[in-house]
Design a protein around this motif. Structure first.
Motif, PDB file in Angstrom:
ATOM      1  N   UNK A 160      11.737   1.903 -11.141  1.00  0.00           N
ATOM      2  CA  UNK A 160      12.196   1.203  -9.937  1.00  0.00           C
ATOM      3  C   UNK A 160      11.902  -0.294 -10.009  1.00  0.00           C
ATOM      4  N   UNK A 161      10.756  -0.670 -10.580  1.00  0.00           N
ATOM      5  CA  UNK A 161      10.330  -2.068 -10.551  1.00  0.00           C
ATOM      6  C   UNK A 161      10.312  -2.734 -11.923  1.00  0.00           C
ATOM      7  N   UNK A 183       0.823  -1.207   0.000  1.00  0.00           N
ATOM      8  CA  UNK A 183       0.000   0.000   0.000  1.00  0.00           C
ATOM      9  C   UNK A 183       0.857   1.257   0.000  1.00  0.00           C
ATOM     10  N   UNK A 184       1.974   1.233   0.728  1.00  0.00           N
ATOM     11  CA  UNK A 184       2.860   2.399   0.778  1.00  0.00           C
ATOM     12  C   UNK A 184       3.444   2.705  -0.600  1.00  0.00           C
ATOM     13  N   UNK A 185       3.737   1.669  -1.378  1.00  0.00           N
ATOM     14  CA  UNK A 185       4.367   1.861  -2.685  1.00  0.00           C
ATOM     15  C   UNK A 185       3.343   2.204  -3.763  1.00  0.00           C
ATOM     16  N   UNK A 186       2.280   1.409  -3.840  1.00  0.00           N
ATOM     17  CA  UNK A 186       1.344   1.565  -4.943  1.00  0.00           C
ATOM     18  C   UNK A 186       0.068   2.324  -4.570  1.00  0.00           C
ATOM     19  N   UNK A 201       2.882   7.818  -5.361  1.00  0.00           N
ATOM     20  CA  UNK A 201       4.234   8.002  -5.875  1.00  0.00           C
ATOM     21  C   UNK A 201       4.181   8.120  -7.395  1.00  0.00           C
ATOM     22  N   UNK A 202       5.023   8.986  -7.957  1.00  0.00           N
ATOM     23  CA  UNK A 202       5.053   9.214  -9.388  1.00  0.00           C
ATOM     24  C   UNK A 202       5.130   7.904 -10.171  1.00  0.00           C
ATOM     25  N   UNK A 203       4.248   7.774 -11.172  1.00  0.00           N
ATOM     26  CA  UNK A 203       4.151   6.520 -11.922  1.00  0.00           C
ATOM     27  C   UNK A 203       5.441   6.194 -12.673  1.00  0.00           C
ATOM     28  N   UNK A 204       6.071   7.200 -13.261  1.00  0.00           N
ATOM     29  CA  UNK A 204       7.308   6.969 -14.010  1.00  0.00           C
ATOM     30  C   UNK A 204       8.409   6.438 -13.095  1.00  0.00           C
ATOM     31  N   UNK A 259       5.431  -2.063 -16.584  1.00  0.00           N
ATOM     32  CA  UNK A 259       4.821  -1.234 -17.619  1.00  0.00           C
ATOM     33  C   UNK A 259       3.750  -0.345 -16.993  1.00  0.00           C
ATOM     34  N   UNK A 260       3.349   0.721 -17.693  1.00  0.00           N
ATOM     35  CA  UNK A 260       2.265   1.566 -17.175  1.00  0.00           C
ATOM     36  C   UNK A 260       0.998   0.765 -16.874  1.00  0.00           C
ATOM     37  N   UNK A 261       0.696  -0.224 -17.712  1.00  0.00           N
ATOM     38  CA  UNK A 261      -0.491  -1.051 -17.475  1.00  0.00           C
ATOM     39  C   UNK A 261      -0.354  -1.841 -16.182  1.00  0.00           C
ATOM     40  N   UNK A 262       0.833  -2.398 -15.941  1.00  0.00           N
ATOM     41  CA  UNK A 262       1.063  -3.157 -14.707  1.00  0.00           C
ATOM     42  C   UNK A 262       0.995  -2.254 -13.487  1.00  0.00           C
TER      43      UNK A 262
END
Length: 222
Positions: free
Chosen positions: A201-202, A186-189, A193-196, A205-208
């Motif tokens: 970092x991981x 939850x803290x990460x996603x 936090x900025x999507x780019x 893809x934008x879809x993922x």
């Protein structure tokens, strides 16, 4: 009344005048049953609950009966009943809180940490794969059984999974009345936090990223 004001003053001074408070303040009286007539006094890390006169305390203030039954289960198969001074007045200012956690077969308590408390977990029933990760990314984990205890040092990521064939129950105690709870997914996603940045970092893809945000961001839940 004087004692209550002095305790509040000492806490605020220790937090703002002489550096950051690293743990709960030591009590300056036997106990401090919160006075329901007053709201919490907010500070940087916790809400101070003003005391009522000690002569008004009763035995019931020091007894809690809310752990007899299982709580409501989440989609990860985890049910928790957290206990803090708001629920159990007798532990106010004593530097502790606790929780009952129940896990369905295969249920998990996802990776998380408590920024202000060390946790010690006692297995009431069941077999639980339990562990934590230190600051060198070393994992300390094993299956613990009924009657065994494991400690999770303050601020370190830890986790649990029921690997037995029956439901499992844990009672855990933390050495802060306001330990804090940070769930890693939850803290990460779920925090905006900025999507780019997350893509880089991981390696997603934008879809993922969108899929993960819909799962873990409370603002997207319907």
């Amino acid at each position: 009344m004087v004692v209550r004001k002095l305790w509040v003053l000492l806490l605020i001074v220790s937090m703002h005048g002489y550096g950051t408070l690293a743990s709960d303040p030591d009590p300056i009286q036997d106990f401090c049953i919160p006075n329901p007539k007053f709201g919490a006094i907010g500070t940087a890390h916790l809400g101070i609950l003003p005391c009522k006169n000690s002569s008004e305390a009763t035995t019931d203030d020091f007894v809690f009966s809310g752990l007899k039954a299982t709580g409501n289960f989440s989609d990860t198969g985890l049910a928790t009943i957290p206990v803090n001074p708001g629920a159990f007045p007798g532990i106010n200012t004593l530097g502790m809180s606790f929780v009952r956690a129940d896990l369905k077969v295969g249920g998990i308590n996802p990776p998380h940490f408590h920024p202000r408390a060390t946790e010690i977990a006692y297995v009431v029933q069941g077999s639980i794969y339990s562990g934590f990760v230190d600051s060198n990314n070393r994992v300390f984990a094993r299956v613990i059984e009924q009657g065994e205890v494991m400690v999770f040092p303050r601020g370190l990521v830890h986790f649990q999974m029921n690997v037995g064939e029956k439901p499992a129950t844990i009672f855990a105690s933390l050495n802060s009345q306001n330990p804090g709870l940070q769930k890693i997914p939850t803290a990460i996603f779920g925090s905006g936090i900025n999507e780019k940045l997350l893509e880089k970092a991981f390696g997603l893809t934008p879809k993922q990223i969108g899929t993960m945000r819909r799962r873990f961001d409370p603002k997207t839940w319907r």
